[in-house]
Design a protein around this motif. Structure first.
Motif, short mmCIF file in Angstrom:
data_model
loop_
_atom_site.label_atom_id
_atom_site.label_comp_id
_atom_site.label_asym_id
_atom_site.label_seq_id
_atom_site.Cartn_x
_atom_site.Cartn_y
_atom_site.Cartn_z
N GLY A 235 1.00 0.07 8.19
CA GLY A 235 0.00 0.67 8.99
C GLY A 235 -0.55 -0.76 10.18
O GLY A 235 -0.46 -1.68 9.22
N THR B 41 0.44 -5.44 1.40
CA THR B 41 1.06 -5.28 2.54
C THR B 41 1.07 -3.94 2.77
O THR B 41 0.81 -2.89 2.07
CB THR B 41 2.77 -5.63 2.30
N TRP C 296 0.69 5.26 -0.45
CA TRP C 296 -0.21 6.49 -0.42
C TRP C 296 -1.77 6.04 -0.61
O TRP C 296 -2.42 6.77 -1.25
CB TRP C 296 0.27 7.48 -1.56
N LEU D 139 0.86 -1.03 -0.12
CA LEU D 139 -0.10 -0.12 -0.05
C LEU D 139 0.83 1.09 0.07
O LEU D 139 1.72 1.47 0.84
CB LEU D 139 -0.79 0.22 0.93
C1 LIG Z 1 5.94 5.55 -1.34
C2 LIG Z 1 5.36 4.78 -0.18
C3 LIG Z 1 3.91 5.09 0.33
C4 LIG Z 1 3.62 4.52 1.41
N1 LIG Z 1 2.18 4.61 1.83
C5 LIG Z 1 1.65 3.75 2.90
C6 LIG Z 1 0.30 3.87 3.31
O1 LIG Z 1 -0.75 4.77 2.77
N2 LIG Z 1 -0.27 3.37 4.30
C7 LIG Z 1 0.56 2.53 4.82
O2 LIG Z 1 -0.23 1.59 5.84
N3 LIG Z 1 1.98 2.08 4.59
C8 LIG Z 1 2.53 2.77 3.56
N4 LIG Z 1 3.62 2.58 3.07
C9 LIG Z 1 4.48 1.64 4.10
C10 LIG Z 1 4.30 0.36 3.03
O3 LIG Z 1 3.04 -0.04 2.93
C11 LIG Z 1 5.20 -0.96 3.59
O4 LIG Z 1 6.56 -0.52 3.74
C12 LIG Z 1 4.89 -1.99 2.66
O5 LIG Z 1 3.72 -2.56 2.72
C13 LIG Z 1 5.88 -3.32 3.39
O6 LIG Z 1 5.78 -4.39 2.42
P1 LIG Z 1 7.20 -4.72 1.31
O7 LIG Z 1 6.64 -5.84 0.56
O8 LIG Z 1 7.73 -3.66 0.73
O9 LIG Z 1 7.97 -5.38 2.50
P2 LIG Z 1 9.62 -5.14 3.02
O10 LIG Z 1 9.56 -3.60 3.65
O11 LIG Z 1 10.57 -5.27 1.92
O12 LIG Z 1 9.56 -6.27 4.05
C14 LIG Z 1 9.06 -6.62 5.36
C15 LIG Z 1 9.73 -7.51 6.19
O13 LIG Z 1 9.72 -8.58 5.62
C16 LIG Z 1 10.86 -9.60 5.51
N5 LIG Z 1 10.85 -10.63 4.67
C17 LIG Z 1 11.25 -10.53 3.30
N6 LIG Z 1 11.06 -11.84 2.69
C18 LIG Z 1 10.55 -12.62 4.00
C19 LIG Z 1 10.25 -14.05 4.10
N7 LIG Z 1 10.50 -14.76 3.11
N8 LIG Z 1 9.86 -14.46 5.36
C20 LIG Z 1 9.81 -13.54 6.28
N9 LIG Z 1 10.15 -12.18 6.39
C21 LIG Z 1 10.29 -11.83 5.15
C22 LIG Z 1 11.87 -8.26 5.03
O14 LIG Z 1 13.27 -8.58 5.66
C23 LIG Z 1 11.49 -7.10 6.00
O15 LIG Z 1 12.13 -7.21 7.26
C24 LIG Z 1 4.32 3.49 2.13
C25 LIG Z 1 5.53 3.16 1.73
C26 LIG Z 1 5.82 3.61 0.47
C27 LIG Z 1 7.40 3.60 0.03
#
Ligand SMILES: Cc1cc2nc3c(=O)[nH]c(=O)nc-3n(C[C@H](O)[C@H](O)[C@H](O)COP(=O)(O)OP(=O)(O)OC[C@H]3O[C@@H](n4cnc5c(N)ncnc54)[C@H](O)[C@@H]3O)c2cc1C
Length: 241
Positions: A150, A147, A105, A103
């Motif tokens: 929040g 993902t 923004w 997710l």
């Molecule tokens: C531009 C932007 C806007 C955003 N807006 C929002 C918003 O509106 N609302 C909100 O709630 N959030 C927001 N976020 C946060 C964002 O939603 C989260 O950072 C994102 O969902 C995390 O998911 P990811 O796949 O990137 O996980 P990552 O951050 O890449 O990983 C999360 C964790 O999982 C671990 N992992 C990876 N692989 C495995 C595995 N096989 N087994 C176990 N663990 C593992 C990683 O090592 C890490 O510790 C925003 C982020 C950005 C960059």
């Protein structure tokens, strides 16, 4: 059990992200259950999310760019660019469409929004008068995994973001259900970067189980012709919306 064709569309730039882990877990479980899985890893593909004349071979109107009219022409003539046509072939072949994204923004990353705009084109994914219950993709199923940063509390009725169902409504209702897909409850990996490793392990197992469960549900046979309408008739697409 019937073998399903599944397309997973993944929108996260980092190969070690949790979105990639969910995709891998889902794909592995589906394949182990005998299903065929196609993957569109949008960042790895370098998918261009920006709409424009490069979407088409030729033009309905070379003077003024009206996107839906150009999409309608391309659908009728088979004149989408190779990038879009390739993605449309995968969507057309899939009994089940799965989206996996963080997710950002409050919605899908721009690369996935652009995939919707360009690939799920007028004349291919929808036409006037064929939406929701009469959508062109009715009989097929869709699942999406999100993902978040929040916590569940933030996405509660009293929380600062409001219910996750409301946040995700544009993807679900105005996107997938609009096309006619039967959409299962969104799979949400809340606070994926913050939770304990065991919780992430639970998320992976639950998502894999969810996909296998959905793949076991009935679907209408995939049509070889994704355009059940007579698209040679202008009336089918002159009033896009
Ligand atoms: C531009 C932007 C806007 C955003 N807006 C929002 C918003 O509106 N609302 C909100 O709630 N959030 C927001 N976020 C946060 C964002 O939603 C989260 O950072 C994102 O969902 C995390 O998911 P990811 O796949 O990137 O996980 P990552 O951050 O890449 O990983 C999360 C964790 O999982 C671990 N992992 C990876 N692989 C495995 C595995 N096989 N087994 C176990 N663990 C593992 C990683 O090592 C890490 O510790 C925003 C982020 C950005 C960059």
């Amino acid at each position: 059990m019937d073998r399903r064709s599944v397309l997973i569309v993944l929108a996260n730039p980092e190969p070690t992200s949790f979105c990639h882990a969910l995709t891998h877990a889902g794909r592995t479980a589906l394949e182990a259950a005998g299903h065929e899985v196609m993957l569109s890893d949008l960042y790895a593909m370098g998918f261009n999310p920006v709409a424009g004349r490069h979407d088409f071979d030729g033009a309905a109107d070379p003077e003024r760019f009206h996107y839906q009219s150009e999409q309608a022409r391309a659908a009728r003539l088979g004149a989408f660019s190779a990038e879009i046509a390739g993605e449309q072939r995968k969507v057309a072949a899939a009994d089940i469409l799965v989206l996996v994204f963080p997710l950002w923004w409050g919605g899908a990353p721009a690369i996935l929004k652009g995939w919707f705009e360009r690939v799920l084109a007028y004349g291919f994914a929808y036409v006037d008068g064929y939406r929701f219950d009469t959508g062109l993709f009715r009989g097929r199923r869709a699942v999406f995994a999100v993902t978040t940063g929040g916590t569940p509390a933030r996405f509660s009725e009293e929380g600062v973001y409001g219910p996750i169902e409301d946040v995700l409504m544009p993807v679900r209702r105005l996107g997938l259900e609009y096309m006619g897909y039967e959409v299962s409850e969104p799979f949400v990996a809340y606070a994926a970067p913050r939770v304990a490793p065991e919780v992430r392990g639970d998320y992976l197992a639950a998502f894999a189980a969810r996909l296998v469960e959905v793949a076991a549900l009935p679907v209408a046979p995939v049509r070889s012709d994704t355009h059940p309408l007579d698209l040679s008739s202008d009336a089918a697409w002159t009033r896009a919306g």
